[in-house]
Design a protein around this motif. Sequence first.
Motif, PDB file in Angstrom:
ATOM      1  N   MET A   1      30.949  35.574  39.312  1.00 25.28           N
ATOM      2  CA  MET A   1      32.296  35.130  39.372  1.00 25.28           C
ATOM      3  C   MET A   1      33.256  35.615  38.412  1.00 25.28           C
ATOM      4  N   LYS A   2      32.571  36.035  37.187  1.00 25.72           N
ATOM      5  CA  LYS A   2      33.367  36.706  35.974  1.00 25.72           C
ATOM      6  C   LYS A   2      33.784  38.128  36.646  1.00 25.72           C
ATOM      7  N   LEU A   3      33.078  38.712  37.357  1.00 24.71           N
ATOM      8  CA  LEU A   3      33.317  40.111  37.619  1.00 24.71           C
ATOM      9  C   LEU A   3      34.414  40.334  38.682  1.00 24.71           C
ATOM     10  N   LYS A   4      34.591  39.198  39.618  1.00 23.84           N
ATOM     11  CA  LYS A   4      35.816  39.074  40.630  1.00 23.84           C
ATOM     12  C   LYS A   4      37.013  38.794  39.946  1.00 23.84           C
ATOM     13  N   ILE A   5      36.787  37.848  39.055  1.00 27.82           N
ATOM     14  CA  ILE A   5      38.007  37.658  38.116  1.00 27.82           C
ATOM     15  C   ILE A   5      38.619  38.552  37.407  1.00 27.82           C
ATOM     16  N   GLY A   6      37.959  39.526  36.774  1.00 26.58           N
ATOM     17  CA  GLY A   6      37.969  40.418  36.184  1.00 26.58           C
ATOM     18  C   GLY A   6      38.690  41.615  37.105  1.00 26.58           C
ATOM     19  N   ALA A   7      38.357  41.762  38.328  1.00 29.84           N
ATOM     20  CA  ALA A   7      38.927  42.616  39.293  1.00 29.84           C
ATOM     21  C   ALA A   7      40.107  42.345  39.792  1.00 29.84           C
ATOM     22  N   CYS A   8      40.239  40.835  39.961  1.00 26.50           N
ATOM     23  CA  CYS A   8      41.632  40.250  40.402  1.00 26.50           C
ATOM     24  C   CYS A   8      42.742  40.778  39.340  1.00 26.50           C
ATOM     25  N   HIS A   9      42.138  40.608  38.164  1.00 26.50           N
ATOM     26  CA  HIS A   9      42.898  40.663  36.944  1.00 26.50           C
ATOM     27  C   HIS A   9      43.651  42.222  36.648  1.00 26.50           C
ATOM     28  N   GLU A  10      42.777  43.224  37.093  1.00 23.94           N
ATOM     29  CA  GLU A  10      42.881  44.350  36.989  1.00 23.94           C
ATOM     30  C   GLU A  10      43.894  44.867  38.206  1.00 23.94           C
ATOM     31  N   LYS A  11      43.467  44.335  39.281  1.00 24.49           N
ATOM     32  CA  LYS A  11      44.311  44.592  40.335  1.00 24.49           C
ATOM     33  C   LYS A  11      45.906  44.124  40.571  1.00 24.49           C
ATOM     34  N   MET A  12      45.751  43.098  40.057  1.00 24.94           N
ATOM     35  CA  MET A  12      47.166  42.475  39.990  1.00 24.94           C
ATOM     36  C   MET A  12      48.064  42.674  38.709  1.00 24.94           C
ATOM     37  N   LYS A  13      47.266  43.567  37.918  1.00 24.88           N
ATOM     38  CA  LYS A  13      48.142  43.935  36.806  1.00 24.88           C
ATOM     39  C   LYS A  13      48.397  42.799  35.769  1.00 24.88           C
ATOM     40  N   GLY A  14      47.459  41.705  35.621  1.00 23.86           N
ATOM     41  CA  GLY A  14      47.536  40.731  34.826  1.00 23.86           C
ATOM     42  C   GLY A  14      48.446  39.562  34.985  1.00 23.86           C
ATOM     43  N   ILE A  15      49.058  39.637  36.033  1.00 23.15           N
ATOM     44  CA  ILE A  15      50.383  38.429  36.255  1.00 23.15           C
ATOM     45  C   ILE A  15      49.746  37.255  36.742  1.00 23.15           C
ATOM     46  N   PHE A  16      48.528  37.068  37.347  1.00 25.80           N
ATOM     47  CA  PHE A  16      48.154  35.847  37.883  1.00 25.80           C
ATOM     48  C   PHE A  16      47.440  35.074  36.541  1.00 25.80           C
ATOM     49  N   GLY A  17      47.878  33.692  36.710  1.00 28.02           N
ATOM     50  CA  GLY A  17      47.249  32.799  35.845  1.00 28.02           C
ATOM     51  C   GLY A  17      46.075  31.912  36.526  1.00 28.02           C
ATOM     52  N   TYR A  18      45.475  31.070  35.957  1.00 27.75           N
ATOM     53  CA  TYR A  18      44.507  30.415  36.689  1.00 27.75           C
ATOM     54  C   TYR A  18      44.527  29.691  37.949  1.00 27.75           C
ATOM     55  N   ARG A  19      45.853  29.236  38.319  1.00 26.35           N
ATOM     56  CA  ARG A  19      46.146  28.707  39.603  1.00 26.35           C
ATOM     57  C   ARG A  19      46.123  29.679  40.689  1.00 26.35           C
ATOM     58  N   ARG A  20      46.976  30.632  40.537  1.00 25.74           N
ATOM     59  CA  ARG A  20      46.926  31.935  41.402  1.00 25.74           C
ATOM     60  C   ARG A  20      45.848  32.639  41.541  1.00 25.74           C
ATOM     61  N   MET A  21      45.120  32.546  40.456  1.00 27.34           N
ATOM     62  CA  MET A  21      43.731  33.166  40.615  1.00 27.34           C
ATOM     63  C   MET A  21      42.886  32.582  41.324  1.00 27.34           C
ATOM     64  N   GLN A  22      42.961  31.163  41.649  1.00 27.59           N
ATOM     65  CA  GLN A  22      41.879  30.370  42.306  1.00 27.59           C
ATOM     66  C   GLN A  22      42.297  30.597  43.794  1.00 27.59           C
ATOM     67  N   VAL A  23      43.661  30.670  43.786  1.00 27.50           N
ATOM     68  CA  VAL A  23      44.086  30.965  45.422  1.00 27.50           C
ATOM     69  C   VAL A  23      43.438  32.209  45.848  1.00 27.50           C
ATOM     70  N   TRP A  24      43.604  33.116  44.961  1.00 23.06           N
ATOM     71  CA  TRP A  24      43.358  34.654  45.385  1.00 23.06           C
ATOM     72  C   TRP A  24      41.563  34.639  45.729  1.00 23.06           C
ATOM     73  N   LEU A  25      41.071  33.987  44.790  1.00 28.16           N
ATOM     74  CA  LEU A  25      39.550  33.872  45.088  1.00 28.16           C
ATOM     75  C   LEU A  25      39.183  33.107  46.370  1.00 28.16           C
TER      76      LEU A  25
END
Length: 126
Positions: A1-25
Motif C-alpha cells: 500500500m505504501k508503494l502505491k501511495i509513493g508511486a501516486c505521489h511521484e506521478k502527480m508531482k506531490g499535489i495530492f493530499g490524503y483525500r485525493r490520494m484515497q480517490v486515486w487508489l
Amino acid sequence: MKLKIGACHEKMKGIFGYRRMQVWLERTYCIHVNHKRVQRLMGELGIRAVIRRKRSYYGKKEAYVLSGNHLNREFIANQTNQKWVTWIVNTKLDNFFMVPLLEFSRTQVIQRTVNPNMVKPVHIVM
C-alpha cells in the motif's frame, strides 16, 4: 500500500493530499481504503501535499458600456440647447451618487440629481 501511495505521489508531482490520494487508489487499483488510513500511511512516509498558490484570474470580464465620441473635444456651443453632457460622480465620503447635467452654451449646471444608491435609474426632469 505504501508503494502505491509513493508511486501516486511521484506521478502527480506531490499535489495530492490524503483525500485525493484515497480517490486515486480507488479508481486506479480498486482498493477501498479509509481516508484516515491513507492519512496515517502518508504521515509515516513523510509525504505531504504541495499547496499551490492561487493565481489571479485575467479572463474575460464584462465589457464597459462606452458611448461614441460625439463632441470630438468641441466643447463650445454656438446655440442654446445644442450640446448637453451628463456624467456620474461617486463620492467616497457620504457614499452617494450625483448626476449633474451641463449645457455648453451657457457653461453652467442646469440640474443635479442626488441618488444614495444607483440600483434605481436616475430620472432627469426638466
